[in-house]
Enzyme design. Structure first.
Site, mmCIF file in Angstrom:
data_model
loop_
_atom_site.group_PDB
_atom_site.id
_atom_site.type_symbol
_atom_site.label_atom_id
_atom_site.label_comp_id
_atom_site.label_asym_id
_atom_site.label_seq_id
_atom_site.Cartn_x
_atom_site.Cartn_y
_atom_site.Cartn_z
ATOM 1 N N TYR A 163 0.832 -1.201 0.000
ATOM 2 C CA TYR A 163 0.000 0.000 0.000
ATOM 3 C C TYR A 163 0.869 1.255 0.000
ATOM 4 O O TYR A 163 2.013 1.245 0.465
ATOM 5 C CB TYR A 163 -0.951 0.010 1.202
ATOM 6 C CG TYR A 163 -0.285 -0.085 2.558
ATOM 7 C CD1 TYR A 163 0.241 1.046 3.191
ATOM 8 C CD2 TYR A 163 -0.211 -1.302 3.224
ATOM 9 C CE1 TYR A 163 0.828 0.964 4.440
ATOM 10 C CE2 TYR A 163 0.371 -1.397 4.478
ATOM 11 C CZ TYR A 163 0.890 -0.261 5.080
ATOM 12 O OH TYR A 163 1.485 -0.352 6.315
ATOM 13 N N HIS A 176 3.178 -7.050 4.407
ATOM 14 C CA HIS A 176 3.686 -7.434 5.723
ATOM 15 C C HIS A 176 2.534 -7.691 6.684
ATOM 16 O O HIS A 176 1.404 -7.251 6.465
ATOM 17 C CB HIS A 176 4.607 -6.347 6.298
ATOM 18 C CG HIS A 176 3.921 -5.035 6.498
ATOM 19 N ND1 HIS A 176 3.746 -4.117 5.478
ATOM 20 C CD2 HIS A 176 3.337 -4.459 7.589
ATOM 21 C CE1 HIS A 176 3.106 -3.064 5.934
ATOM 22 N NE2 HIS A 176 2.834 -3.241 7.216
ATOM 23 N N HIS A 178 1.840 -7.327 10.903
ATOM 24 C CA HIS A 178 2.327 -6.839 12.196
ATOM 25 C C HIS A 178 2.135 -7.925 13.256
ATOM 26 O O HIS A 178 1.066 -8.541 13.332
ATOM 27 C CB HIS A 178 1.553 -5.593 12.632
ATOM 28 C CG HIS A 178 1.684 -4.440 11.683
ATOM 29 N ND1 HIS A 178 2.621 -3.449 11.853
ATOM 30 C CD2 HIS A 178 0.986 -4.118 10.563
ATOM 31 C CE1 HIS A 178 2.500 -2.563 10.882
ATOM 32 N NE2 HIS A 178 1.510 -2.942 10.079
#
Length: 249
Positions: A163, A176, A178
């Protein structure tokens, strides 16, 4: 009057800027295996990194405000981010598994792990994320689990998309997830990010590059694991978290 045109920054210039700062930091003997807190290419870190000495606190007072959870509070379905909605989420189904270990290789059981991520289009289910990518009504992008006796964890989810994030010209975050590791109290919480192999955006991402040691950076990248992959259903990735006594990953 003709408006001044904006200079377009090239991919090579961005990569070179990140590489030069990393090299200079290494020459000055900086800690290279942990993310730099004041990393100029990651522009907001300059404004918000800690600048004052740590404060001593009363551990008894902290315990009154620490998170309280147990096995009865964490449902096994919390680890399936594809479930609990009216339909199937869009995107590539993936399984992410691994172990939480201490630096001696011993498992860390009963550890609360939380994850959050963008959907397959690269958008978070959050009111502050307003970039023009579609939301998925069947995917909220958050899950949690407790590690097993061997320190293992397992999430079922959707592979997130990259993004834009406006840090620099044409800036995009690599895909990714988190991860939050709580320890035994809120003050021990560590937050990190897991990435996917062979992402072309690694070289251009100041957050990923803020770990200036290239070997340490690779530890943030999960391995594709065909033994975790489920036939005709989901691809599998394996990623272990190793906790150091110094409070890092």
């Amino acid at each position: 009057m003709r408006a001044a045109s904006k200079r377009v920054v090239s991919q090579g210039e961005i990569s070179a800027e990140i590489a030069d700062i990393a090299l200079d930091y290494a020459r000055r003997g900086g800690e290279q295996t942990q993310p730099r807190l004041d990393y100029p290419p990651y522009r907001s870190s300059v404004l918000r990194h800690p600048k004052n000495p740590l404060l001593a606190v009363d551990p008894d007072e902290i315990e009154r405000w620490a998170p309280c959870f147990g096995h009865q509070d964490v449902d096994p379905m919390d680890a399936d981010l594809t479930a609990g909605h009216a339909g199937e989420p869009l995107g590539e189904r993936i399984i992410v598994t691994g172990r939480v270990l201490d630096e001696s290789g011993r498992p860390v059981p009963g550890q609360l792990l939380e994850i959050w991520q963008a959907n397959a289009s690269g958008r978070y289910c959050h009111q502050l994320d307003q970039h023009p990518a579609p939301l998925d009504p069947n995917f909220t992008g958050a899950g949690r689990c407790l590690t097993g006796p061997d320190g293992s964890y397992r999430f079922k989810t959707i592979k997130p998309g990259p993004y834009p994030w406006r840090n620099h010209h044409n800036a995009w975050r690599p895909a990714h997830i988190h991860f939050s590791v709580f320890g035994t109290a809120f003050t021990q919480r560590l937050v990190t990010q897991m990435y996917f192999p062979a992402d072309p955006l690694f070289e251009l991402d100041p957050i990923f590059q803020s770990i200036v040691d290239p070997v340490a950076r690779q530890r943030l990248i999960a391995d594709y694991d065909h033994n975790v992959t489920e036939p005709e259903y989901a691809t599998g990735y394996r990623w272990d978290l190793v906790l150091s006594r110094g409070g890092g990953l």
